[in-house]
Design a protein around this motif. Structure first.
Motif, short mmCIF file in Angstrom:
data_model
loop_
_atom_site.label_atom_id
_atom_site.label_comp_id
_atom_site.label_asym_id
_atom_site.label_seq_id
_atom_site.Cartn_x
_atom_site.Cartn_y
_atom_site.Cartn_z
N PRO A 161 0.83 -1.21 0.00
CA PRO A 161 0.00 0.00 0.00
C PRO A 161 0.87 1.27 0.00
CG PRO A 161 -0.79 -1.56 1.63
CD PRO A 161 0.51 -2.10 1.12
N VAL A 162 0.45 2.24 -0.81
CA VAL A 162 1.17 3.50 -0.95
C VAL A 162 0.31 4.62 -0.40
CG1 VAL A 162 2.22 5.13 -2.58
CG2 VAL A 162 2.36 2.66 -3.01
N VAL A 163 0.89 5.47 0.46
CA VAL A 163 0.17 6.61 1.01
C VAL A 163 0.96 7.89 0.71
CG1 VAL A 163 -0.79 7.72 3.06
CG2 VAL A 163 -0.81 5.23 2.87
N PRO A 164 0.51 8.67 -0.26
CA PRO A 164 1.13 9.97 -0.50
C PRO A 164 0.72 10.94 0.62
CG PRO A 164 0.03 9.18 -2.48
CD PRO A 164 -0.43 8.32 -1.34
N VAL A 165 1.69 11.69 1.13
CA VAL A 165 1.45 12.64 2.22
C VAL A 165 1.80 14.04 1.72
CG1 VAL A 165 2.02 13.27 4.59
CG2 VAL A 165 2.00 10.85 3.92
N LEU A 166 0.78 14.86 1.55
CA LEU A 166 0.96 16.23 1.09
C LEU A 166 1.49 17.09 2.24
CD1 LEU A 166 0.52 18.48 -1.05
CD2 LEU A 166 -1.82 18.69 -0.16
N VAL A 167 2.59 17.80 1.99
CA VAL A 167 3.18 18.71 2.97
C VAL A 167 3.49 20.03 2.28
CG1 VAL A 167 4.17 16.87 4.42
CG2 VAL A 167 5.52 17.81 2.56
N GLU A 168 3.64 21.07 3.06
CA GLU A 168 4.06 22.38 2.55
C GLU A 168 3.18 22.92 1.42
OE1 GLU A 168 8.24 22.63 1.66
OE2 GLU A 168 8.74 21.24 3.27
N SER A 169 1.93 22.48 1.36
CA SER A 169 1.01 22.91 0.32
C SER A 169 -0.41 22.90 0.90
CB SER A 169 1.05 21.96 -0.88
OG SER A 169 2.34 21.85 -1.41
N ARG A 170 -1.28 23.64 0.24
CA ARG A 170 -2.68 23.66 0.67
C ARG A 170 -3.43 22.44 0.13
NH1 ARG A 170 -5.55 28.73 -1.01
NH2 ARG A 170 -5.16 27.70 -2.96
N VAL B 99 -3.19 11.78 2.05
CA VAL B 99 -3.46 12.55 3.26
C VAL B 99 -2.67 13.86 3.23
CG1 VAL B 99 -3.98 10.50 4.65
CG2 VAL B 99 -1.65 11.41 4.61
N HIS B 100 -3.13 14.80 4.05
CA HIS B 100 -2.47 16.11 4.18
C HIS B 100 -1.95 16.22 5.61
CE1 HIS B 100 -2.83 20.73 4.38
NE2 HIS B 100 -1.74 20.42 3.70
N ASP B 101 -0.66 16.47 5.73
CA ASP B 101 -0.01 16.63 7.03
C ASP B 101 0.35 18.10 7.21
OD1 ASP B 101 1.28 16.09 9.45
OD2 ASP B 101 3.11 15.35 8.50
N ALA B 102 -0.67 18.92 7.50
CA ALA B 102 -0.48 20.37 7.58
C ALA B 102 0.50 20.75 8.68
CB ALA B 102 -1.82 21.06 7.82
N ALA B 103 0.50 20.04 9.79
CA ALA B 103 1.37 20.38 10.92
C ALA B 103 2.75 19.72 10.82
CB ALA B 103 0.69 20.00 12.23
N ASP B 104 2.98 18.95 9.79
CA ASP B 104 4.26 18.26 9.58
C ASP B 104 4.59 17.25 10.68
OD1 ASP B 104 5.48 18.66 7.18
OD2 ASP B 104 6.97 20.08 7.88
N GLU B 105 3.57 16.76 11.38
CA GLU B 105 3.80 15.83 12.49
C GLU B 105 4.33 14.48 12.02
OE1 GLU B 105 3.74 16.44 15.77
OE2 GLU B 105 3.38 18.52 15.18
N LEU B 106 3.77 13.96 10.93
CA LEU B 106 4.23 12.66 10.43
C LEU B 106 5.67 12.76 9.93
CD1 LEU B 106 3.49 9.72 9.89
CD2 LEU B 106 2.65 10.42 7.65
N ARG B 107 5.96 13.84 9.22
CA ARG B 107 7.32 14.03 8.71
C ARG B 107 8.31 14.14 9.87
NH1 ARG B 107 9.03 18.07 3.85
NH2 ARG B 107 8.18 19.66 5.18
N LYS B 108 7.91 14.80 10.94
CA LYS B 108 8.78 14.90 12.13
C LYS B 108 8.98 13.53 12.77
CE LYS B 108 7.32 19.59 13.17
NZ LYS B 108 6.38 20.37 13.98
N GLN B 109 7.91 12.74 12.82
CA GLN B 109 8.00 11.42 13.47
C GLN B 109 8.99 10.50 12.76
OE1 GLN B 109 4.29 9.58 14.47
NE2 GLN B 109 5.23 7.65 14.98
N VAL B 110 9.00 10.54 11.43
CA VAL B 110 9.94 9.68 10.70
C VAL B 110 11.27 10.37 10.44
CG1 VAL B 110 8.12 8.32 9.60
CG2 VAL B 110 9.09 10.26 8.39
N LYS B 111 11.39 11.60 10.93
CA LYS B 111 12.62 12.39 10.77
C LYS B 111 12.97 12.57 9.30
CE LYS B 111 14.46 10.97 15.25
NZ LYS B 111 13.38 10.17 15.75
N ALA B 112 11.95 12.87 8.52
CA ALA B 112 12.14 13.07 7.08
C ALA B 112 12.83 14.39 6.82
CB ALA B 112 10.78 13.04 6.37
N PRO B 113 13.68 14.43 5.81
CA PRO B 113 14.37 15.68 5.48
C PRO B 113 13.39 16.67 4.86
CG PRO B 113 14.78 14.05 3.79
CD PRO B 113 14.00 13.36 4.89
#
Length: 187
Positions: free
Chosen positions: A111-120, A138-152
């Protein structure tokens, strides 16, 4: 007034201007806007995008917004799962999203989940509709998921979540240009 006095005045004025420009403001930044469009416009964009439904929220997951219907859900790092962080302004992301969509349609695909960041949200929905990508996104407006995985901060950034919960970033290739590359990366 002599030349030396004039320069002293110029330096003082520039110094005061610099201090004022850098002085902290009392206004705290608010959360990024999810969309400035009316609800009916968002409903029309969602209908146009025709995204597949998001997987129901998982306990202990990170709160995100399902782009397909606008509901809040929780995305847990339970695999196997491929998470792809992208933004509307990112050209490689625009090339990679259709590749991920094609891969996800194959039998046995992770399964693939695209996560929209830095955009409306609205901009993300418009882009997905234009690209013909129907993945549950999904949309990660607060960047919480990206922070959790320590994404660049560089995009796109793709992560494979193994069945045991191990999370690893896929860096070879830097972004996918063919479904076979995705298949190889998740093996």
């Amino acid at each position: 007034m002599n030349n030396r006095t004039r320069w002293l005045v110029v330096v003082l004025v520039l110094g005061v201007a610099g201090v004022l420009a850098l002085w902290p403001r009392d206004v705290a930044p608010g959360p990024p806007p999810t969309s400035s469009r009316p609800t009916q416009d968002m409903a029309a964009l969602r209908a146009q995008a025709q995204l597949r439904p998001c997987v129901p929220g998982a306990e202990g997951g990170v709160a995100v917004t399902c782009l397909g219907d606008g509901t809040r859900t929780a995305l847990a790092l339970k695999g196997p799962l491929l998470i792809n962080f992208w933004a509307t302004w990112c050209q490689p992301c625009q090339e990679e999203l259709p590749v991920l969509d094609t891969y996800a349609k194959q039998p046995g695909a992770v399964p693939v989940v695209p996560v929209l960041v830095e955009s409306r949200e609205a901009d993300g929905l418009e882009l997905l509709a234009r690209l013909g990508v129907r993945l549950p996104s999904v949309h990660d407006a607060a960047d919480e998921l990206r922070k959790q995985v320590k994404a660049p901060m560089t995009l796109p950034a793709t992560y494979y979540v193994a069945a045991d919960g191990q999370v690893r970033q896929i860096t070879d290739p830097p972004y996918f240009t063919a479904p076979e590359q995705v298949e190889k990366a998740v093996r």
